[in-house]
Design a protein around this motif. Structure first.
Motif, PDB file in Angstrom:
ATOM      1  N   TYR A   1       0.796  -1.199  -0.107  1.00  0.00           N
ATOM      2  CA  TYR A   1       0.152   0.034  -0.048  1.00  0.00           C
ATOM      3  C   TYR A   1       0.907   1.207   0.099  1.00  0.00           C
ATOM      4  O   TYR A   1       2.179   1.115   0.303  1.00  0.00           O
ATOM      5  N   PRO A   2       0.366   2.480  -0.320  1.00  0.00           N
ATOM      6  CA  PRO A   2       1.141   3.718  -0.394  1.00  0.00           C
ATOM      7  C   PRO A   2       1.835   4.235   1.128  1.00  0.00           C
ATOM      8  O   PRO A   2       2.896   4.733   1.151  1.00  0.00           O
ATOM      9  N   ASN A   3       1.225   3.643   2.044  1.00  0.00           N
ATOM     10  CA  ASN A   3       1.806   3.559   3.538  1.00  0.00           C
ATOM     11  C   ASN A   3       2.723   2.559   3.625  1.00  0.00           C
ATOM     12  O   ASN A   3       3.461   2.642   4.789  1.00  0.00           O
ATOM     13  N   LEU A   4       3.048   1.793   2.953  1.00  0.00           N
ATOM     14  CA  LEU A   4       4.057   0.763   2.602  1.00  0.00           C
ATOM     15  C   LEU A   4       3.939  -0.522   3.547  1.00  0.00           C
ATOM     16  O   LEU A   4       4.766  -1.213   3.921  1.00  0.00           O
ATOM     17  N   THR A   5       2.476  -0.609   4.082  1.00  0.00           N
ATOM     18  CA  THR A   5       2.240  -1.971   4.699  1.00  0.00           C
ATOM     19  C   THR A   5       1.907  -2.701   3.578  1.00  0.00           C
ATOM     20  O   THR A   5       1.591  -2.730   2.622  1.00  0.00           O
TER      21      THR A   5
ATOM     22  N   THR B   1      -2.708  -1.138  -4.279  1.00  0.00           N
ATOM     23  CA  THR B   1      -1.388  -1.304  -3.899  1.00  0.00           C
ATOM     24  C   THR B   1      -0.292  -1.144  -5.307  1.00  0.00           C
ATOM     25  O   THR B   1      -0.875  -1.008  -6.488  1.00  0.00           O
TER      26      THR B   1
END
Length: 309
Positions: A182-186, A205
């Protein structure tokens, strides 16, 4: 010692050998090998003709995921079967030693080798189902490569020293992991996603790369970086020497009855092994029902975790 005495000595040795026991052992070993081959042929057919695998990673869509050759499949199935054999033998030996019985190792191995006729039967039953089952589609969403080459590459990523930009005709990478996040790197928990959730996750993603052992030429000077993380970019072509591991998600929403039956037969194969060897243990060692049940439980639990087909 005279020639006559040597011949008499050899005759005495041969007469002491239990020929039937060793013939049964060899027959069991042959069954074990045949079971591995049947498993390997069924697995080879399914992997090559019933599974469609594509890359769901931006920039890698044109790559064709390598499918294991028959030799690799035989090796994998052999290791799996040997581990299963080891688990069964050790479970029986453990209980036998506690009960103080004679180990009878050759007879024990003969029993376990013969039990693989169960595996051969269920693998043979899987074959017609494998022919009938529709092709299933899978998408690779996380993969690791060794010795990767990018051509006409423009990359941006993070190093311990800060952001780095790489622009070169050829970029070589010793180890590369490509994944969707995901953009928040999760990272999505791919193993728990339902088939109907996969499409939505793929839309939300994007593709990132972690690289190590990176080398390239810039203005005629060779440059290198030990590690580049969260890398993105574009390139005209990419190739790799070896695929180390991958995570994939299923795209086919409908699971046909044949697939359920294939899974059922695999489970019944493991259960059949446990039952066959448990009853064989009772007969071979004239064991009590208590010891027999303990052996069966140990085998079943260990095979569920470490073995099975």
């Amino acid at each position: 010692m005279s020639k006559r005495e040597i011949l008499d000595w050899l005759k005495d040795m041969v007469s002491e050998i239990d020929v039937k026991k060793w013939l049964r052992f060899l027959r069991g070993l042959a069954i074990f090998i045949i079971a591995i081959l049947i498993l390997s042929y069924v697995t080879d057919y399914v992997l090559h003709y019933k599974i469609e695998m594509i890359f769901g990673l931006r920039g890698f869509e044109g790559l064709t995921p390598a499918t294991p050759d028959f030799g690799s499949i035989v090796a994998a199935r052999s290791v799996q079967s040997i581990i299963t054999l080891f688990i069964i033998v050790m479970a029986m030996l453990l209980v036998t030693m506690f009960t103080g019985k004679d180990l009878n190792l050759v007879k024990l191995l003969t029993l376990v080798f013969h039990s693989f006729i169960i595996v051969a039967i269920f693998a043979s039953l899987q074959a017609p189902l494998a022919f009938q089952v529709p092709k299933a589609s899978f998408m690779i969403v996380d993969v690791s490569f060794q010795n990767v080459t990018f051509k006409d590459a423009n990359l941006v990523g993070m190093t311990p020293e800060g952001e780095i930009q790489i622009s070169a005709d050829v970029v070589r990478v010793g180890y590369l992991r490509v994944f969707r996040a995901y953009p928040n790197l999760t990272l999505p928990d791919w193993s728990y996603l339902q088939v109907n959730e996969v499409e939505n996750v793929l839309k939300n993603t994007r593709t990132y790369m972690n690289m190590s052992g990176v080398t390239w030429f810039e203005e005629g000077v060779e440059k290198a970086s030990d590690r580049v993380d969260l890398c993105t970019g574009n390139w005209s072509d990419v190739s790799y020497q070896r695929l180390l591991g991958r995570t994939s998600v299923r795209l086919s929403k409908d699971i046909p009855l044949q697939e359920y039956l294939l899974s059922l037969f695999s489970m019944l194969s493991t259960v059949g092994l446990v039952v066959y060897n448990t009853m064989g243990f009772k007969r071979l060692y004239e064991a009590s029902w208590k010891a027999t049940i303990v052996v069966g439980l140990i085998m079943f639990i260990l095979l569920m975790f470490f073995g099975g087909f």
